[in-house]
Design an enzyme around this catalytic site. Structure first.
Site, PDB file in Angstrom:
ATOM      1  N   GLU B  60       0.808  -1.225   0.000  1.00 53.89           N
ATOM      2  CA  GLU B  60       0.000   0.000   0.000  1.00 53.89           C
ATOM      3  C   GLU B  60       0.840   1.273   0.000  1.00 53.89           C
ATOM      4  OE1 GLU B  60      -0.733  -2.611   1.931  1.00 53.89           O
ATOM      5  OE2 GLU B  60      -2.769  -3.216   1.366  1.00 53.89           O
ATOM      6  N   HIS B 129      -9.122  -5.150  10.898  1.00 57.25           N
ATOM      7  CA  HIS B 129      -9.793  -4.965   9.604  1.00 57.25           C
ATOM      8  C   HIS B 129     -11.090  -4.167   9.724  1.00 57.25           C
ATOM      9  CE1 HIS B 129      -6.940  -7.941   8.324  1.00 57.25           C
ATOM     10  NE2 HIS B 129      -7.440  -8.044   7.112  1.00 57.25           N
TER      11      HIS B 129
END
Lengths: 369, 325
Positions: B60, B129
């Protein structure tokens, strides 16, 4: 998929090596172009010295001329000048916070640079960026970034943009030797290699990540890490502008023609501290600094070479130096005389939309005080 | 009008903007061959090819940073984060580089990037998450933050986000991806920063955004049927820029406010809203402003308990009744 990495370019640390001067990219230089390179290096040196004096001195009101950090480029001049002198229309540059040299090498006005250091509205970023954040997009210079290694993915993005738009060009993403251990750098290496992006990662290895020597911070050879990504790599000495140009030209041509990235380590040395506030003698010795200055000073090395070539004389070199001193002085005068931004300027340049209200499409509040 | 899922609405927005502007590219993990981790980008690779729809490695900081750099050169990347929760490994790129580069360059550089992906709890995937970082993102001047609740809003707002010249962070919701709603067949845009009154009422204003809009509408229906209470539901749709005027107009009508958010309470979006409402409509309030948030702990895994940790219609209903007592 990985090609054999290109051979390391071994270079004995001698002060003058004329073989690089005969490399095609250097042999093609006119005397005027050589003098221009020399002049740029001298201008960087004098700009940095003047900014250091401004930093440690006081203004008329008794306050500091320059706030924050000041990372000086003294000793490393041949790198920015050598690399930026190879830029074509679609070649881009991005670097970290030791960014004054690159800014001058791409042609930014030293008045605007000094004014930025002084935090003045006439500065290249209107006094909003400071020493670490010089930008000139019209000269393909994308900063000037403060977080170690954080600019390297952006550099890959510039290379991606060049390729996406179908241009023959490149991005040179500069970092210090301290940046090579940042994760973002390795993610950037992988993307550039995986997607065949024309990005040259340039490690300006001045031996110290702040006060920590390379031996105490980095395992293995810095540029050789490129092999793990199937990238070409090279090493060269950064005190010889001819060598910097000869080495970088080779990798830039591959980048432009074949869309291939590379890692180039350029060995150099900085005379000043990591920043101005630096204890210096806790992690290195004065002798070490003096030895480098005496044997490898990039300006002296190039001056000697150019005099030997008959391009320069001692007198003409002195004139260039005088002009550089005068330019730096004029930049400081300009900065000193310039106004600061106003409190009303604080909220300008935040959003494109708030700066272009007639073209705004969003609604609602953008600011909360 | 067509009935589209939220997922399809986002996909249609991407496809339309990819068609309209050759500078738009879609990038992210599994957006191409895999057809999207949540199938949002299904079919886009086949239609637009690998130059426009690119699979990135799990990296990322690298690929988000690359997109930011490309956007400075005029490419318009729409980057998918498989979960917004993964923004933490790209935090420096998102909030130092994208958010600040215009300012630090004195307005010389624009960063027209969109970063999109789901940001929600409620799927029993544990704390790592389940982050909802809209407050953290919106705390950075220079960025825009959008959290759509319906297919109609998701499509119209995403198209506006892609055309925007500032960095826009677009927070979707995996629980809503399968929800259907009416979406016009003709092209439309919804401006960023415009709230939407999703239900009109007179006794209480619920100010909310994202999935809690849907839950608040269910609660409002129950309150009407079972308690004869008329609730107005204001969907912010965009957190920054913020349409505080629509909120204040509703407050001046109902005089009571409940802020509902899928955020932890401390320094959440609701804290800012509550401050602004009291500062600008103090005399219009008949009761202290109420606030219903996710229960203040990392997201619990245990499926039935996670449903209780998050806002849900019953929790909203209780909080509303408490305000009207």
């Amino acid at each position: 998929m990985s090609k054999k990495p290109s051979a390391t370019i071994e270079q004995k640390p001698t002060a003058s090596n004329t073989s690089h001067g005969q490399a095609p990219v250097n042999a093609a230089l006119t005397p005027a172009q050589k003098i221009e390179l020399f002049s740029q290096m001298v201008r960087i040196r004098r700009f940095e010295e003047r900014s250091h004096r401004a930093y440690t001195g006081k203004n008329a009101a008794g306050g500091a001329n320059i706030g924050g950090f000041l990372h000086l480029y003294n000793g490393q001049e041949a790198i920015a000048v050598g690399c930026c002198s190879l830029m074509g229309k679609h070649d881009h540059v991005i670097t970290a916070y030791r960014d004054h040299g690159h800014a001058i090498a791409v042609g930014m006005d030293t008045k605007a640079l000094m004014a930025e250091l002084y935090g003045k509205v006439t500065g290249c970023s209107k006094g909003k960026g400071g020493s670490m954040h010089f930008f000139s997009p019209e000269r393909n210079y994308w900063g000037g970034h403060g977080i170690v290694g954080g600019q390297i993915p952006l550099g890959v993005g510039l290379a991606y943009g060049v390729k996406y738009k179908g241009h023959k060009g490149s991005a040179m993403a500069f970092m210090g030797d301290g940046a090579v251990n940042q994760g973002a750098v390795h993610e950037a290496y992988n993307l550039a290699a995986l997607w065949n992006l024309p990005c040259i990662f340039v490690i300006e290895n001045n031996g110290y990540s702040m006060g920590t020597s390379q031996a105490r911070s980095s395992a293995g050879e810095l540029a050789k890490r490129a092999e793990g990504y199937g990238m070409a790599w090279g090493v060269c000495e950064g005190h010889d502008v001819y060598e910097v140009r000869a080495t970088m030209d080779k990798f830039l041509q591959i980048a432009r023609e074949e869309c291939k990235p590379a890692v180039v380590e350029i060995r150099t040395y900085r005379y000043r501290g990591h920043s101005v506030a630096d204890p210096d003698n806790t992690y290195r010795t004065k002798t070490e600094i003096e030895d480098y200055r005496r044997t490898k000073d990039p300006i002296q090395v190039f001056q000697t070479a150019l005099i030997a070539e008959g391009v320069l004389t001692t007198e003409s070199a002195e004139k260039i130096d005088e002009a550089a001193r005068a330019e730096a002085e004029a930049a400081a005068d300009f900065a000193d005389a310039s106004p600061y931004p106003t409190p009303e300027d604080i909220q300008k340049d935040v959003y494109w939309e708030s700066d272009n209200p007639d073209q705004r499409t969003s609604q609602g509040r953008l600011f909360f005080n | 009008m067509s009935q589209l899922t939220y997922r399809e609405a986002v996909r249609h927005a991407l496809a339309e903007e990819l068609t309209r502007d050759p500078n738009v590219v879609v990038m992210g993990e599994e957006v191409g061959q895999f057809q999207g981790a949540y199938k949002v980008t299904q079919g886009l690779l086949e239609k637009f090819g690998p130059k426009r729809v690119a699979d990135t490695p799990i990296s990322e900081a690298g690929f988000i940073g690359m997109g930011i750099g490309a956007s400075m050169l005029g490419v318009r990347p729409v980057m998918e984060l498989m979960f917004w929760s993964f923004y933490s490994v790209a935090f420096d790129q998102i909030l130092n580089n994208a958010a600040n580069v215009r300012y630090m360059s004195g307005g010389q550089i624009n960063c027209p990037i969109v970063i999109r992906g789901p940001a929600n709890g409620g799927t029993n995937v544990g704390a790592t998450h389940s982050h909802t970082p809209e407050n953290i993102l919106a705390a950075h001047p220079g960025v825009k933050v959008v959290v759509p609740s319906t297919p109609y809003d998701a499509k119209g707002l995403l198209k506006s986000a892609i055309r925007d010249n500032d960095p826009v962070f677009f927070l979707e919701n995996t629980v809503l991806y399968g929800e259907k709603g009416e979406v016009p067949d003709e092209e439309y845009l919804i401006p960023l920063g415009k709230a939407d009154v999703k239900r009109e009422g007179k006794d209480l204003t619920i100010v909310t955004y994202g999935r809690p809009v849907i839950q608040s509408l269910i609660a409002a229906e129950l309150l009407a049927k079972e308690h004869d209470i008329s609730v107005e539901v204001v969907d912010l749709r965009t957190i920054r820029p913020l349409d505080i005027d629509t909120v204040l107009a509703s407050v001046r009508k109902t005089h009571r406010v409940l802020v509902v958010e899928e955020q932890k309470p401390f320094c959440g979006v609701g804290a800012q809203l509550t401050y602004m409402i009291q500062a600008e409509a103090f005399d219009d309030l008949d009761a202290p402003i109420g606030r219903l948030c996710t229960i203040d702990a990392p997201a619990i895994y245990s499926p039935p308990v996670e449903a209780e940790q998050l806002p849900n219609p019953q929790r909203i209903l209780k909080a509303a009744l408490a305000l009207l007592d």
